[in-house]
Design a protein around this motif. Structure first.
Motif, PDB file in Angstrom:
ATOM      1  N   ILE A  89       0.734  -1.237   0.161  1.00 16.70           N
ATOM      2  CA  ILE A  89      -0.107  -0.137   0.100  1.00 16.70           C
ATOM      3  C   ILE A  89       0.672   1.249  -0.055  1.00 16.70           C
ATOM      4  CG2 ILE A  89      -1.662   1.504   1.333  1.00 16.70           C
ATOM      5  CD1 ILE A  89      -2.816  -1.475   2.223  1.00 16.70           C
ATOM      6  N   ILE A  90       2.159   1.267   0.794  1.00 18.21           N
ATOM      7  CA  ILE A  90       2.689   2.294   0.992  1.00 18.21           C
ATOM      8  C   ILE A  90       3.497   2.680  -0.573  1.00 18.21           C
ATOM      9  CG2 ILE A  90       5.071   3.323   1.924  1.00 18.21           C
ATOM     10  CD1 ILE A  90       3.863   1.920   4.644  1.00 18.21           C
ATOM     11  N   ALA A  91       3.772   1.394  -1.082  1.00  9.04           N
ATOM     12  CA  ALA A  91       4.585   1.583  -2.282  1.00  9.04           C
ATOM     13  C   ALA A  91       3.709   2.288  -3.325  1.00  9.04           C
ATOM     14  CB  ALA A  91       5.169   0.327  -3.043  1.00  9.04           C
ATOM     15  N   ARG A  92       2.209   2.024  -3.698  1.00  9.30           N
ATOM     16  CA  ARG A  92       1.307   2.727  -4.379  1.00  9.30           C
ATOM     17  C   ARG A  92       1.225   4.085  -3.723  1.00  9.30           C
ATOM     18  NH1 ARG A  92      -3.641  -1.749  -5.050  1.00  9.30           N
ATOM     19  NH2 ARG A  92      -2.205  -3.688  -5.214  1.00  9.30           N
ATOM     20  N   ILE A  93       1.309   4.430  -2.664  1.00  2.23           N
ATOM     21  CA  ILE A  93       0.870   5.760  -2.269  1.00  2.23           C
ATOM     22  C   ILE A  93       2.460   6.454  -2.843  1.00  2.23           C
ATOM     23  CG2 ILE A  93       1.318   7.442  -0.499  1.00  2.23           C
ATOM     24  CD1 ILE A  93      -0.560   5.422   1.289  1.00  2.23           C
ATOM     25  N   ALA A  94       3.307   5.971  -2.741  1.00  2.04           N
ATOM     26  CA  ALA A  94       4.698   6.489  -3.240  1.00  2.04           C
ATOM     27  C   ALA A  94       4.597   6.753  -4.869  1.00  2.04           C
ATOM     28  CB  ALA A  94       5.980   5.618  -2.583  1.00  2.04           C
ATOM     29  N   ALA A  95       4.087   5.765  -5.316  1.00  2.31           N
ATOM     30  CA  ALA A  95       3.894   5.985  -6.905  1.00  2.31           C
ATOM     31  C   ALA A  95       3.299   6.852  -7.423  1.00  2.31           C
ATOM     32  CB  ALA A  95       3.243   4.647  -7.421  1.00  2.31           C
ATOM     33  N   SER A  96       2.532   7.625  -6.621  1.00  6.57           N
ATOM     34  CA  SER A  96       1.411   8.667  -7.114  1.00  6.57           C
ATOM     35  C   SER A  96       1.326   9.499  -5.817  1.00  6.57           C
ATOM     36  CB  SER A  96       0.354   8.354  -7.914  1.00  6.57           C
ATOM     37  OG  SER A  96      -0.363   7.797  -7.011  1.00  6.57           O
ATOM     38  N   PRO A  97       2.382  10.279  -5.257  1.00  4.99           N
ATOM     39  CA  PRO A  97       2.270  11.061  -3.864  1.00  4.99           C
ATOM     40  C   PRO A  97       1.529  12.196  -3.972  1.00  4.99           C
ATOM     41  CG  PRO A  97       4.479  11.028  -4.855  1.00  4.99           C
ATOM     42  CD  PRO A  97       3.851  10.347  -5.830  1.00  4.99           C
ATOM     43  N   GLN A 103      -1.635  17.874   0.549  1.00  4.39           N
ATOM     44  CA  GLN A 103      -2.467  18.057   1.669  1.00  4.39           C
ATOM     45  C   GLN A 103      -1.515  18.218   2.818  1.00  4.39           C
ATOM     46  OE1 GLN A 103      -5.361  18.256   2.019  1.00  4.39           O
ATOM     47  NE2 GLN A 103      -6.707  16.498   1.646  1.00  4.39           N
ATOM     48  N   ILE A 104      -0.406  17.714   2.927  1.00  4.14           N
ATOM     49  CA  ILE A 104       0.601  17.778   4.066  1.00  4.14           C
ATOM     50  C   ILE A 104       1.254  19.107   3.954  1.00  4.14           C
ATOM     51  CG2 ILE A 104       2.739  16.907   4.787  1.00  4.14           C
ATOM     52  CD1 ILE A 104       2.027  13.994   4.099  1.00  4.14           C
ATOM     53  N   ASN A 105       1.696  19.616   2.774  1.00  2.14           N
ATOM     54  CA  ASN A 105       2.183  20.917   2.535  1.00  2.14           C
ATOM     55  C   ASN A 105       1.262  21.994   2.683  1.00  2.14           C
ATOM     56  OD1 ASN A 105       4.700  19.569   2.089  1.00  2.14           O
ATOM     57  ND2 ASN A 105       4.507  19.735  -0.156  1.00  2.14           N
ATOM     58  N   ILE A 149       4.002   8.570  11.125  1.00  2.00           N
ATOM     59  CA  ILE A 149       4.994   7.942  10.369  1.00  2.00           C
ATOM     60  C   ILE A 149       5.248   8.308   8.788  1.00  2.00           C
ATOM     61  CG2 ILE A 149       6.046   5.695   9.855  1.00  2.00           C
ATOM     62  CD1 ILE A 149       5.410   4.591  12.638  1.00  2.00           C
ATOM     63  N   ILE A 150       3.890   8.184   8.274  1.00  2.00           N
ATOM     64  CA  ILE A 150       3.892   8.498   6.685  1.00  2.00           C
ATOM     65  C   ILE A 150       4.069   9.839   6.534  1.00  2.00           C
ATOM     66  CG2 ILE A 150       2.070   8.323   4.838  1.00  2.00           C
ATOM     67  CD1 ILE A 150       1.294   5.592   5.663  1.00  2.00           C
ATOM     68  N   THR A 151       3.499  10.615   7.251  1.00  2.00           N
ATOM     69  CA  THR A 151       3.688  12.290   7.084  1.00  2.00           C
ATOM     70  C   THR A 151       5.220  12.398   7.297  1.00  2.00           C
ATOM     71  OG1 THR A 151       1.455  12.731   8.027  1.00  2.00           O
ATOM     72  CG2 THR A 151       3.147  14.543   8.068  1.00  2.00           C
ATOM     73  N   ALA A 166       6.834   0.394   6.367  1.00  2.00           N
ATOM     74  CA  ALA A 166       6.183  -0.587   6.539  1.00  2.00           C
ATOM     75  C   ALA A 166       6.666  -1.444   7.878  1.00  2.00           C
ATOM     76  CB  ALA A 166       5.566  -1.605   5.714  1.00  2.00           C
ATOM     77  N   ALA A 167       7.834  -1.521   8.007  1.00  2.00           N
ATOM     78  CA  ALA A 167       8.725  -2.189   9.174  1.00  2.00           C
ATOM     79  C   ALA A 167       8.331  -1.084  10.235  1.00  2.00           C
ATOM     80  CB  ALA A 167      10.011  -2.340   8.696  1.00  2.00           C
ATOM     81  N   MET A 168       8.349   0.190  10.301  1.00  2.00           N
ATOM     82  CA  MET A 168       8.265   1.082  11.207  1.00  2.00           C
ATOM     83  C   MET A 168       7.152   1.211  11.948  1.00  2.00           C
ATOM     84  SD  MET A 168      10.154   4.419  10.068  1.00  2.00           S
ATOM     85  CE  MET A 168      10.794   4.339   8.246  1.00  2.00           C
TER      86      MET A 168
END
Length: 180
Positions: A89-97, A103-105, A149-151, A166-168
């Motif tokens: 899932i995180i890899a998918r988010i990273a592919a189109s962030p 939103q974060i910025n 963690i993701i932010t 994901a490990a974190m």
């Protein structure tokens, strides 16, 4: 699907894509609805049919991404390794962030946190990841931790691999709440 429903979905998608493209070159506060409509190839009336503000478009774009992740998590097999699922899932988010990064910025990431809370709450009820239905405090704690963690990862320009992130996350999840 009826043509009008399909046209509606396309219009919304075009508007979200136009905003994402404009955000690659501009700050959110510098973008106008007129620019979004022009880039999307839709009339202003179409924009206002679905959204009230540019922030509504931004939120809708993030919602689409988060719903996809929730759906994927809701359908996992209890025997699947949660760390591997999260890494995917995180890899998918990273592919189109783009949307999440915006939103974060733009300091409107509270909306994303609400989706994390919703996702963890749904997972708690789905009986695929957690050993029990989590109470509200547990849901908020886990969702907030994952979100932080993701932010942090986004603020560091995605330097760590999705597997590391994901490990974190899995390292800080309460092991007593997770199915083994």
């Amino acid at each position: 699907m009826r043509k009008s429903r399909q046209d509606s979905l396309y219009s919304q998608q075009y508007i979200m894509e136009a905003l994402d493209q404009l955000l690659e070159e501009n700050h959110l506060e510098d973008i106008t609805i007129t620019e979004i409509c022009k880039k999307a190839g839709v009339a202003r009336v179409t924009f206002y049919k679905y959204y009230h503000t540019i922030y509504d478009v931004l939120n809708a774009s993030v919602e689409v991404s988060i719903k996809s992740a929730i759906e994927q998590l809701s359908n996992i097999n209890p025997q699947d390794n949660i760390q591997d699922v999260l890494a995917d899932i995180i890899a998918r988010i990273a592919a189109s962030p783009t949307s999440l990064q915006r939103q974060i910025n733009s300091n409107t990431h509270g909306v994303v946190l609400e989706y994390f809370v919703h996702a963890i709450s749904r997972l708690s009820q789905a009986d695929t990841v957690f050993t029990k239905k989590l109470n509200q405090a547990e849901v908020l704690f886990i969702a907030g931790g994952m979100f932080s963690i993701i932010t942090h990862w986004f603020k560091n320009d995605l330097q760590e691999s999705p597997q590391s992130v994901a490990a974190m996350i899995t390292d800080v999840l309460p092991s007593s709440a997770l199915k083994q």
